[in-house]
Design a protein around this motif. Structure first.
Motif, PDB file in Angstrom:
ATOM      1  N   LEU A  23       3.810   9.383   6.766  1.00 48.17           N
ATOM      2  CA  LEU A  23       3.013   8.007   6.953  1.00 48.17           C
ATOM      3  C   LEU A  23       5.199   7.547   6.210  1.00 48.17           C
ATOM      4  N   PRO A  24       5.390   5.822   6.813  1.00 43.47           N
ATOM      5  CA  PRO A  24       6.689   5.318   6.274  1.00 43.47           C
ATOM      6  C   PRO A  24       6.202   5.112   4.194  1.00 43.47           C
ATOM      7  N   ASN A  25       7.254   4.960   3.856  1.00 46.01           N
ATOM      8  CA  ASN A  25       7.096   5.234   2.028  1.00 46.01           C
ATOM      9  C   ASN A  25       6.590   4.047   1.382  1.00 46.01           C
ATOM     10  N   ALA A  26       6.837   3.083   2.200  1.00 46.81           N
ATOM     11  CA  ALA A  26       5.656   1.670   1.749  1.00 46.81           C
ATOM     12  C   ALA A  26       4.574   1.760   2.041  1.00 46.81           C
ATOM     13  N   THR A  27       4.489   2.506   3.037  1.00 48.39           N
ATOM     14  CA  THR A  27       2.873   2.796   3.457  1.00 48.39           C
ATOM     15  C   THR A  27       1.837   3.323   2.970  1.00 48.39           C
ATOM     16  N   THR A  28       2.333   4.631   2.369  1.00 49.54           N
ATOM     17  CA  THR A  28       2.724   5.678   1.122  1.00 49.54           C
ATOM     18  C   THR A  28       2.203   4.998   0.089  1.00 49.54           C
TER      19      THR A  28
END
Length: 446
Positions: free
Chosen positions: A112-117
């Motif tokens: 998953l994209p880092n900001a989403t994580t």
């Protein structure tokens, strides 16, 4: 563009960065105001804005889709369960808490994209910190750094990584073979730094509160459907580009966001308006504005001059260029948002490789995909510089901004100086380790 316009562009760009660095103006307002000034002065026109939109569409779509999916998952109660398990697993030990933070964040950020994580796991981290009577600012800061670093594990983990990888037509599997090990190294080098940088947290010992009744998921069917959406999203990240319809990661994120909204609407857990209201629009506006500012810098021709300078100084020594990009782009990504820096640097690198006669002039077009093996380390150096450079400062990566927003909503904002204190030493060590990896990849490919 006239000389005066070039000076104005550089001055506006520098002013935006300084206003953010010294916390004189909200980052989104600073970037948006800078963009509007350049539009009002006629430096950015309609074609420039369209170009910035094309460059920003993929990374912003990836972030938006991930944010929506994360928001729906947050209503399932799944992360309350994870929080209880995490707290009990720490045993009240600060060292175990920090090590488990790496073990929790890194695998999620691989798909998953880092900001989403960070959005997904922030409630878990804050809750465990409160239970341990520990400061949550530094763990949130660390979660952002881990997520950025783990973003190098796969091509979809970080928008900057995706941008560079997709530019050269690198598939998910090819990325795993050539780059992922370096991402693992970037994550692991954080571990020995923790007892030094976060000594009080590392030595923390607390008696856990009495065990409460185990958390249960109240709507198991709803939670299962939301989990299916997450699984579909991850599966399409891995296999989507191999399908006949060739579904690229930003499109996967948008598809997943639509499915997640449908699940949320059907379950009637809360209005769709609430879900969309909670999307981190500030981060998206900031990144979109920075893309416009970078487009203005591209228009000045300074990047083409840098490409010429690269060739004049290094000639065809691609290994040295890869290392220079690792350091130089790493520095720029610490001062600016790493995604637009990566987008601008791609233009510079393409120009250099054409001048070095590594690729033909057609490589300057967006559809070129026949990149020779010898050029791959140059792009890997660019990936690592952009992605890891974003760990140094508060504005370096979207995940950092998201983490700061979470802390601000909890009443304790992360300042630019606080992030720099921990992010800079970690970044320096990571870039040094990455330089060794780039050299090793260069030797293997030759």
């Amino acid at each position: 563009m006239s000389q005066l316009q070039i000076y104005i562009t550089v001055a506006v760009f520098a002013a935006v960065i300084l206003l953010i660095a010294f916390n004189l103006l909200d980052m989104a307002i600073a970037a948006l105001t800078g963009t509007c000034i350049l539009i009002a002065l006629g430096i950015l026109d309609e074609q420039d804005l369209l170009g910035a939109t094309r460059a920003a569409a993929g990374p912003l779509g990836l972030l938006f889709g991930g944010m929506v999916v994360a928001r729906i998952l947050a209503t399932t109660g799944l992360f309350d369960v994870i929080g209880d398990v995490y707290l009990r697993a720490t045993g009240g030990s600060g060292a175990r808490f920090l090590l488990m933070l790496i073990a929790l964040v890194a695998p999620v950020c691989a798909l998953l994209p880092n900001a989403t994580t960070v959005i997904l796991l922030a409630p878990v981290i804050v809750r465990v910190c409160i239970a341990l009577e520990a400061d949550f600012v530094r763990p949130m800061l660390l979660a952002a750094i881990i997520s950025n670093s783990a973003g190098l594990l796969t091509i979809v983990g970080d928008p900057a990584t995706f941008l560079v990888g997709s530019t050269i037509g690198m598939t998910f599997g090819e990325y795993l073979r050539r780059v992922s090990l370096g991402g693992l190294v970037a994550v692991l080098v954080i571990v020995p730094l923790l007892p030094v940088l976060m000594r009080d947290l590392w030595t923390l010992k607390r008696t856990l509160p009495p065990r409460a009744p185990a958390k249960r998921i109240e709507r198991p069917v709803y939670a299962a459907l939301a989990g299916v959406v997450l699984f579909v999203m991850m599966a399409l990240f891995v296999f989507g580009e191999d399908l006949p319809t060739h579904i690229v990661p930003p499109a996967v994120a948008m598809i997943a966001s639509a499915l997640a909204l449908l699940v949320g609407f059907a379950a009637r857990v809360e209005p769709t308006d609430n879900v969309l209201r909670d999307v981190d629009w500030k981060t998206l506006v900031f990144l979109a504005s920075i893309f416009c500012l970078v487009q203005a810098v591209v228009k000045t021709g300074l990047l083409q001059l840098l490409a010429v300078q690269l060739y004049q100084v290094f000639g065809g020594q691609l290994t040295l260029v890869a290392l220079m990009l690792l350091a130089g782009v790493g520095l720029l990504s610490s001062l600016l948002a790493n995604v637009p820096v990566a987008a601008a640097s791609i233009i510079m690198v393409k120009g250099y490789l054409v001048m070095a006669e590594v690729v033909p002039d057609t490589a300057l077009s967006s559809g070129f995909s026949e990149w020779p093996t010898v050029s791959i380390p140059v792009f890997i150096g660019l990936m690592f510089g952009a992605t890891l450079g974003g760990n140094a400062t508060l504005v370096g990566a979207a995940a950092n901004i998201v983490a700061a927003g979470v802390c601000a909503r909890q009443g304790t904002p992360i300042t630019f100086g606080t992030f720099l204190r921990y992010g800079l030493p970690i970044t320096v060590v990571q870039l040094a380790a990455s330089a060794v990896y780039v050299l090793a990849v260069t030797r293997l490919l030759h």
